[in-house]
Design an enzyme around this catalytic site. Structure first.
Site, PDB file in Angstrom:
ATOM      1  N   LYS A  81      10.699 -42.397  64.269  1.00  0.00           N
ATOM      2  CA  LYS A  81      10.118 -41.540  63.216  1.00  0.00           C
ATOM      3  C   LYS A  81       9.657 -42.404  62.032  1.00  0.00           C
ATOM      4  CE  LYS A  81      12.816 -37.329  64.357  1.00  0.00           C
ATOM      5  NZ  LYS A  81      13.737 -37.698  65.423  1.00  0.00           N
ATOM      6  N   ASP A 109       6.585 -45.651  57.335  1.00  0.00           N
ATOM      7  CA  ASP A 109       5.851 -46.691  56.591  1.00  0.00           C
ATOM      8  C   ASP A 109       5.950 -47.970  57.440  1.00  0.00           C
ATOM      9  OD1 ASP A 109       4.452 -47.958  54.592  1.00  0.00           O
ATOM     10  OD2 ASP A 109       6.113 -48.015  53.160  1.00  0.00           O
ATOM     11  N   ALA A 110       5.290 -49.017  57.004  1.00  0.00           N
ATOM     12  CA  ALA A 110       5.365 -50.307  57.701  1.00  0.00           C
ATOM     13  C   ALA A 110       5.014 -50.143  59.180  1.00  0.00           C
ATOM     14  CB  ALA A 110       6.759 -50.924  57.535  1.00  0.00           C
ATOM     15  N   HIS A 159       8.481 -30.140  67.180  1.00  0.00           N
ATOM     16  CA  HIS A 159       9.926 -30.331  67.034  1.00  0.00           C
ATOM     17  C   HIS A 159      10.556 -29.301  66.095  1.00  0.00           C
ATOM     18  CE1 HIS A 159      13.256 -33.638  66.536  1.00  0.00           C
ATOM     19  NE2 HIS A 159      13.748 -32.445  66.816  1.00  0.00           N
ATOM     20  N   GLU A 212       5.421 -37.129  65.194  1.00  0.00           N
ATOM     21  CA  GLU A 212       6.602 -36.251  65.255  1.00  0.00           C
ATOM     22  C   GLU A 212       6.483 -35.155  64.204  1.00  0.00           C
ATOM     23  OE1 GLU A 212       9.731 -35.202  65.113  1.00  0.00           O
ATOM     24  OE2 GLU A 212      10.565 -35.986  66.978  1.00  0.00           O
ATOM     25  N   LEU A 248       6.952 -52.087  62.317  1.00  0.00           N
ATOM     26  CA  LEU A 248       7.867 -51.291  63.144  1.00  0.00           C
ATOM     27  C   LEU A 248       7.330 -51.129  64.562  1.00  0.00           C
ATOM     28  CD1 LEU A 248       9.074 -48.616  60.572  1.00  0.00           C
ATOM     29  CD2 LEU A 248      10.333 -50.580  61.445  1.00  0.00           C
ATOM     30  N   THR A 277      16.675 -41.296  67.507  1.00  0.00           N
ATOM     31  CA  THR A 277      16.705 -41.752  66.111  1.00  0.00           C
ATOM     32  C   THR A 277      18.122 -42.211  65.746  1.00  0.00           C
ATOM     33  OG1 THR A 277      15.092 -39.998  65.692  1.00  0.00           O
ATOM     34  CG2 THR A 277      16.040 -41.066  63.771  1.00  0.00           C
ATOM     35  N   ILE A 278      19.089 -41.415  66.170  1.00  0.00           N
ATOM     36  CA  ILE A 278      20.484 -41.742  65.822  1.00  0.00           C
ATOM     37  C   ILE A 278      20.911 -43.052  66.497  1.00  0.00           C
ATOM     38  CG2 ILE A 278      22.880 -40.941  66.115  1.00  0.00           C
ATOM     39  CD1 ILE A 278      21.733 -38.031  65.773  1.00  0.00           C
ATOM     40  N   ARG A 285      16.720 -30.666  64.148  1.00  0.00           N
ATOM     41  CA  ARG A 285      18.145 -30.450  64.457  1.00  0.00           C
ATOM     42  C   ARG A 285      18.836 -29.659  63.341  1.00  0.00           C
ATOM     43  NH1 ARG A 285      21.619 -34.648  67.683  1.00  0.00           N
ATOM     44  NH2 ARG A 285      23.695 -34.148  67.006  1.00  0.00           N
TER      45      ARG A 285
HETATM   46  C1  5RP Z   1      16.396 -35.056  66.472  1.00  0.00           C
HETATM   47  C2  5RP Z   1      15.744 -35.561  67.708  1.00  0.00           C
HETATM   48  C3  5RP Z   1      16.349 -35.273  69.039  1.00  0.00           C
HETATM   49  O1  5RP Z   1      16.189 -36.369  69.871  1.00  0.00           O
HETATM   50  C4  5RP Z   1      15.714 -34.049  69.675  1.00  0.00           C
HETATM   51  O2  5RP Z   1      15.968 -32.917  68.861  1.00  0.00           O
HETATM   52  C5  5RP Z   1      16.284 -33.793  71.085  1.00  0.00           C
HETATM   53  O3  5RP Z   1      17.669 -33.691  71.059  1.00  0.00           O
HETATM   54  P1  5RP Z   1      18.455 -32.285  71.210  1.00  0.00           P
HETATM   55  O4  5RP Z   1      17.956 -31.649  72.494  1.00  0.00           O
HETATM   56  O5  5RP Z   1      19.880 -32.654  71.257  1.00  0.00           O
HETATM   57  O6  5RP Z   1      18.061 -31.441  70.011  1.00  0.00           O
HETATM   58  O7  5RP Z   1      14.740 -36.252  67.657  1.00  0.00           O
HETATM   59  O8  5RP Z   1      15.700 -35.455  65.335  1.00  0.00           O
HETATM   60 MG    MG Z   2      14.608 -37.628  69.243  1.00  0.00          MG
END
Ligand code: 5RP
Ligand code: MG
Length: 222
Positions: free
Chosen positions: A64, A67-68, A142, A118, A72, A36-37, A145
């Site tokens: 992630k 919309d659209a 997930h 996600e 995308l 994403t970054i 972060r």
């Molecule tokens: C954050 C992500 C990261 O790509 C995912 O968390 C994996 O990276 P890391 O192992 O450094 O956490 O989508 O939104």
């Molecule tokens: Mg990621």
């Protein structure tokens, strides 16, 4: 159970940094993620560049999308992505339109494109049933972060949700600050992909770190 695949998340702030990583790690992993970054920093150039350098790898664009969906999805697939992500709070229309773009391209050239939902943030089991009904096969479980940085660990509640998602028939990727020692925690489940970014990219020896992940997958999923 099949041995899970390993996905390298490239959440670099520049394509130059991401490519310095893939130069040494691409052949160690199954899936390369334009994080994403990285997508925010470099846009579709990052996706295009990764697929053209590593055509034999699955390339995932972790945009992630909220919309659209159609626009995308067209952008990421037409720049070489095999898989993309839609965020769990997106309307079902976004999930469906992204999936339609994936399906149209797969039917045209036989190469699999797919959409993953996600699961960062809030979602409900009713929504999960609607994703399934719409044709979604993959979800990304997930630990965000920021949630991780705020102290959120892995626990019994995660395993309950993972079990239910598996029983609904979803293929699961697991991610969120994973370190290799976390993997046995998930060993009761047929995980499709483990995604790791920082614990591999920032390791003293990234190749050894990736190999440790592969070794743990092979050891716990026989
Ligand atoms: C954050 C992500 C990261 O790509 C995912 O968390 C994996 O990276 P890391 O192992 O450094 O956490 O989508 O939104
Ligand atoms: Mg990621």
């Amino acid at each position: 159970m099949s041995v899970p695949m390993l996905q390298l998340a490239l959440d670099n702030k520049s394509l130059k940094d991401a490519l310095a990583t893939t130069r040494i790690l691409a052949k160690e992993v199954d899936v390369i993620e334009a994080g994403t970054i990285l997508c925010c920093a470099e846009g579709m150039q990052a996706v295009r560049c990764l697929k053209s350098l590593y055509p034999e790898r699955i390339v995932l664009a972790d945009i992630k999308a909220a919309d659209a969906g159609s626009i995308l999805a067209s952008m990421v697939y037409d720049n070489g992505a095999d898989w993309m992500t839609v965020i769990c709070c997106a309307p079902i229309a976004t999930v469906k339109t992204a999936l339609a773009e994936a399906k149209a391209r797969t039917e045209k050239d036989g190469k699999e494109r797919d959409v993953q939902v996600e699961l960062t943030g809030s979602w409900t089991w009713e929504e999960a049933a609607a994703w399934k009904e719409a044709g979604i096969r993959q979800v990304v479980y997930h630990r965000g972060r920021d949630a991780q940085a705020a102290g959120q660990g892995w626990g019994a509640e995660d395993l309950e949700k993972i079990e239910k998602l598996c029983s609904m028939g979803f293929d699961l990727s697991i991610t969120g600050g994973l370190v290799v020692e976390d993997l046995p925690f998930f060993k009761a489940f047929p995980i499709k992909v483990f995604i790791a970014g920082r614990s591999i990219r920032d390791a003293k020896d990234p190749v050894a770190a990736a190999r440790e992940f592969k070794k743990a997958c092979a050891a716990h999923w026989k």
